[in-house]
Design a protein around this motif. Structure first.
Motif, PDB file in Angstrom:
ATOM      1  N   ALA A 293       6.846  -1.686  -6.738  1.00  0.00           N
ATOM      2  CA  ALA A 293       7.391  -1.302  -8.045  1.00  0.00           C
ATOM      3  C   ALA A 293       8.904  -1.116  -7.999  1.00  0.00           C
ATOM      4  N   SER A 294       9.424  -0.831  -6.811  1.00  0.00           N
ATOM      5  CA  SER A 294      10.874  -0.640  -6.680  1.00  0.00           C
ATOM      6  C   SER A 294      11.549  -1.822  -5.996  1.00  0.00           C
ATOM      7  N   CYS A 295      10.809  -2.901  -5.768  1.00  0.00           N
ATOM      8  CA  CYS A 295      11.381  -4.082  -5.127  1.00  0.00           C
ATOM      9  C   CYS A 295      12.127  -4.911  -6.170  1.00  0.00           C
TER      10      CYS A 295
ATOM     11  N   VAL B  13       4.026 -16.871  -1.843  1.00  0.00           N
ATOM     12  CA  VAL B  13       3.748 -16.938  -3.280  1.00  0.00           C
ATOM     13  C   VAL B  13       2.912 -15.736  -3.714  1.00  0.00           C
ATOM     14  N   ASP B  14       1.928 -15.363  -2.907  1.00  0.00           N
ATOM     15  CA  ASP B  14       1.108 -14.198  -3.236  1.00  0.00           C
ATOM     16  C   ASP B  14       1.952 -12.932  -3.258  1.00  0.00           C
ATOM     17  N   ALA B  15       2.903 -12.827  -2.319  1.00  0.00           N
ATOM     18  CA  ALA B  15       3.790 -11.661  -2.304  1.00  0.00           C
ATOM     19  C   ALA B  15       4.647 -11.615  -3.567  1.00  0.00           C
TER      20      ALA B  15
ATOM     21  N   GLU C  88       0.811  -1.217   0.000  1.00  0.00           N
ATOM     22  CA  GLU C  88       0.000   0.000   0.000  1.00  0.00           C
ATOM     23  C   GLU C  88       0.845   1.268   0.000  1.00  0.00           C
ATOM     24  N   ARG C  89       2.104   1.139   0.342  1.00  0.00           N
ATOM     25  CA  ARG C  89       3.008   2.286   0.257  1.00  0.00           C
ATOM     26  C   ARG C  89       3.560   2.462  -1.165  1.00  0.00           C
ATOM     27  N   GLY C  90       3.155   1.594  -2.076  1.00  0.00           N
ATOM     28  CA  GLY C  90       3.643   1.668  -3.449  1.00  0.00           C
ATOM     29  C   GLY C  90       5.051   1.137  -3.611  1.00  0.00           C
TER      30      GLY C  90
ATOM     31  N   ALA D 170       4.162  -5.720 -10.197  1.00  0.00           N
ATOM     32  CA  ALA D 170       4.583  -4.317 -10.140  1.00  0.00           C
ATOM     33  C   ALA D 170       5.937  -4.101 -10.781  1.00  0.00           C
ATOM     34  N   ASN D 171       6.826  -5.112 -10.699  1.00  0.00           N
ATOM     35  CA  ASN D 171       8.168  -5.018 -11.279  1.00  0.00           C
ATOM     36  C   ASN D 171       8.536  -6.370 -11.874  1.00  0.00           C
ATOM     37  N   PRO D 172       8.266  -6.585 -13.154  1.00  0.00           N
ATOM     38  CA  PRO D 172       8.534  -7.877 -13.783  1.00  0.00           C
ATOM     39  C   PRO D 172       9.997  -8.306 -13.735  1.00  0.00           C
TER      40      PRO D 172
END
Length: 287
Positions: free
Chosen positions: A72-74, A92-94, A67-69, A101-103
């Motif tokens: 995408a940067s992970c 697995v869900d994580a 939720e902190r967005g 968010a970041n392929p």
């Protein structure tokens, strides 16, 4: 690199996230630790206090990070001891959320199940979850030789094994999903008795490194290994280079621990060897 690390935590000593977070930070990486247990100490002492964290609570923490967005940067997800089979679904869900968010993000799974000395020491429901649910979504898998045998139903790997058998088992696991398999605590038939080895296997080849065998048992060494290999593989894009750096740092930590006479890993004392590994051990291409 930014790492979402979903593992156990102990207040005293260094296993799980208590072993993985500091080495990654010492290398300059950002780590978001999510705890699957919060124990006073690792279970090798025979007694401990503190809770297993419910799967829904672990999931809630991960949801809050999302939720902190942050996803995408992970750059990487790292998991170790899971505590309960329900945690597998949370992990697995994580991974699915992070990769959506970041392929380019990767997932390293350290399938903590046991070792040749103690056998399988986790909930019996956990190994099947690894095989059916977790391993298929992993990019990097870091089993010890016993765990590799357990995953592939090769009981012979619980003892000294041929290089061919170890590579065949690693290839079988790669067929389940992971592109890279790092086999730790390798006991290879024909190897000198005073060394212990690690083998990194990819579709492009296989590499082996040997370090001196130290007269000690070190809880948490596998957790450090998985974390460092993940970081170095991301940094170098070279399995051989990552193997050399990881072996150097892990040996330095173990040697510092042995020299100290302490039971718990001396991560802080060996931090310079973590930050700047000497790469003094020769990595041999074996395939």
């Amino acid at each position: 690199m930014r790492v979402l690390s979903i593992q156990s935590h102990v207040a005293y000593g260094h296993v799980g996230n208590s072993a993985a977070v500091f080495p990654l930070q010492r290398l300059g990486h950002e780590v978001w630790p999510v705890l699957t247990v919060n124990f006073s100490n690792h279970t090798g002492y025979g007694a401990w206090r503190g809770p297993l964290i419910a799967a829904e609570d672990v999931a809630a923490v991960i949801t809050g990070i999302g939720e902190r967005g942050a996803f995408a940067s992970c750059d990487a997800v790292l998991s170790g001891y899971q505590g309960s089979p329900e945690i597998a679904d949370v992990i697995v869900d994580a991974v699915v959320q992070v990769k959506a968010a970041n392929p380019a993000a990767t997932y390293t799974c350290d399938p903590v199940m046991g070792n040749a000395t103690s056998g399988c020491f986790v909930n019996p429901a956990i190994p099947p979850k690894y095989r059916s649910t977790v391993i298929p979504v992993a990019d990097v898998l870091t089993p010890n030789q016993f765990e590799l045998g357990f995953i592939t139903d090769r009981e012979s790997l619980s003892g000294a094994s041929s290089l061919e058998d170890i590579l065949a088992a690693a290839d079988e696991v790669r067929g389940l999903g992971p592109a890279t398999v790092l086999v730790t605590s390798v006991v290879r038939a024909g190897a000198p008795e005073d060394v212990i080895e690690m083998i990194a296997v990819t579709g492009d080849g296989a590499w082996l490194v040997a370090t001196p065998r130290l007269p000690m048992k070190a809880n948490g060494s596998g957790d450090i290994t998985a974390a460092l290999f993940t970081a170095h593989l991301d940094d170098t894009a070279s399995p051989a280079g990552a193997l050399a750096r990881t072996a150097s740092s892990v040996f330095a930590v173990l040697k510092a621990t042995l020299d100290s006479g302490e039971r718990e890993l001396r991560l802080v004392a060996a931090q310079d060897a973590i930050a700047s590994p000497d790469c003094e051990f020769v990595v041999e291409r074996v395939r």
